[in-house]
Design an enzyme around this catalytic site. Structure first.
Site, PDB file in Angstrom:
ATOM      1  N   SER A  45     -97.547  -6.266 -76.065  1.00 38.82           N
ATOM      2  CA  SER A  45     -97.277  -5.278 -77.123  1.00 38.82           C
ATOM      3  C   SER A  45     -98.350  -5.369 -78.195  1.00 38.82           C
ATOM      4  O   SER A  45     -98.510  -4.459 -79.007  1.00 38.82           O
ATOM      5  CB  SER A  45     -95.888  -5.518 -77.733  1.00 38.82           C
ATOM      6  OG  SER A  45     -95.733  -6.870 -78.116  1.00 38.82           O
ATOM      7  N   GLU A 181     -84.937  -5.589 -70.791  1.00 41.07           N
ATOM      8  CA  GLU A 181     -85.342  -4.618 -71.814  1.00 41.07           C
ATOM      9  C   GLU A 181     -84.691  -3.258 -71.577  1.00 41.07           C
ATOM     10  O   GLU A 181     -84.762  -2.695 -70.481  1.00 41.07           O
ATOM     11  CB  GLU A 181     -86.875  -4.473 -71.827  1.00 41.07           C
ATOM     12  CG  GLU A 181     -87.328  -3.438 -72.859  1.00 41.07           C
ATOM     13  CD  GLU A 181     -88.792  -3.502 -73.237  1.00 41.07           C
ATOM     14  OE1 GLU A 181     -89.504  -4.425 -72.794  1.00 41.07           O
ATOM     15  OE2 GLU A 181     -89.223  -2.614 -74.005  1.00 41.07           O
TER      16      GLU A 181
END
Ligand code: KIV
Length: 277
Positions: A45, A181
């Site tokens: 990320s 997730e």
């Protein structure tokens, strides 16, 4: 003290929640370690929240290594997981070479890769080669295009049972933890009950063994978009902007630096330097 893999497993067995946050550099990793985080994720990320890419796809091994080393310097006593970037683990040879670099050069304690049943062989290969692996199933950002975008996964019977199978396969292959997730809470509860390794949720409800968030999301430092599962505990983006604006005003108005932030020269030296005038 750095948590060990058996200690993390024991925490999950006792129902003691495991905390994980991302960090990509020395200051953020130091802050997390001082605050007592259980584990740090040097996530890819970083491509979006630090490097300004539109997705995690462009992130390279060199970038992951650079940031893993910095995070390790900031948090020498915290269990660090480093992400294998997109296409760096497509073959067993690449996976071993790149995962080995994150551990040997980067100082990571474990690596994370995205994928379930399809990646079980790679996970097994890394694990049996001595590299601890964290799995990641559900919404897998590196392959979000194939999943139809950044959408909640496992909402119908077919995809929910596929995710359950993925979790079983990742565990069987030897993974030490699994990131779940963007999946419904009831499904992550079932997965958590089913497997005997810790599950770490992000957008997966409260009944996982632990939770992970992106540092910049938690602190309000990433403003491009805020997913539903993010809680912003602070608004450091706007606060930082205000501080920078104030600095600019003070420099332009000759308010900063004031005497308090200035080194003084002895009057006698000044007089001598200016030739006694
Ligand atoms: O890269 C990352 O930060 C991640 C988390 C969202 C789990 O994979």
């Amino acid at each position: 003290m750095k948590k060990t893999i058996p200690e993390l497993k024991k925490m999950a067995e006792k129902g003691e929640k495991i905390t994980m946050l991302t960090a990509y550099d020395f200051p953020s990793a130091s802050i997390l370690e001082r605050a007592g985080i259980d584990t740090i994720l040097v996530g890819d990320s970083l491509g979006m929240v630090v490097l300004g890419y539109d997705s995690t796809v462009p992130v390279t091994m060199e970038e992951m290594l650079h940031h893993t080393k910095a995070a390790r310097r900031g948090a020498p006593n915290t269990f660090i997981v480093a992400d294998l970037p997109y296409l760096s683990y497509a073959t067993p040879h690449d996976a071993l070479n790149n995962a080995g670099r994150l551990v040997k050069e980067g100082g990571a304690d474990a690596v994370k890769l995205e994928g379930g049943t399809d990646y079980a062989e790679i996970i097994y290969f890394l694990t049996t080669s001595g590299i601890p692996v964290v799995g990641h199933i559900g919404l897998t950002p590196q392959t979000a295009v194939q999943l139809g975008g950044f959408k909640v996964q496992g909402k119908d019977m077919e995809s929910a049972s596929r995710l359950l199978q993925d979790a079983r396969a990742v565990q069987k292959a030897g993974a030490i933890m699994i990131i779940l997730e963007a999946i419904p809470a009831a499904l992550s509860r079932m997965i958590t009950q089913e497997v005997n390794i810790p599950t770490i949720g992000i957008g997966a409800g409260s009944q996982c063994s632990g939770q992970v968030l992106v540092y910049h999301d938690l602190l309000g430092l990433f403003q491009r978009f805020v997913p539903k599962f993010v809680k912003q505990y602070e608004q450091l983006g706007p606060k930082t902007e205000d501080a920078v604006r104030k600095y600019c005003e003070e420099v332009k108005g000759s308010v900063f630096p004031s005497a308090e932030h200035t080194f003084q020269l002895n009057e006698e030296v000044i007089t001598k330097l200016s030739g006694g005038k």
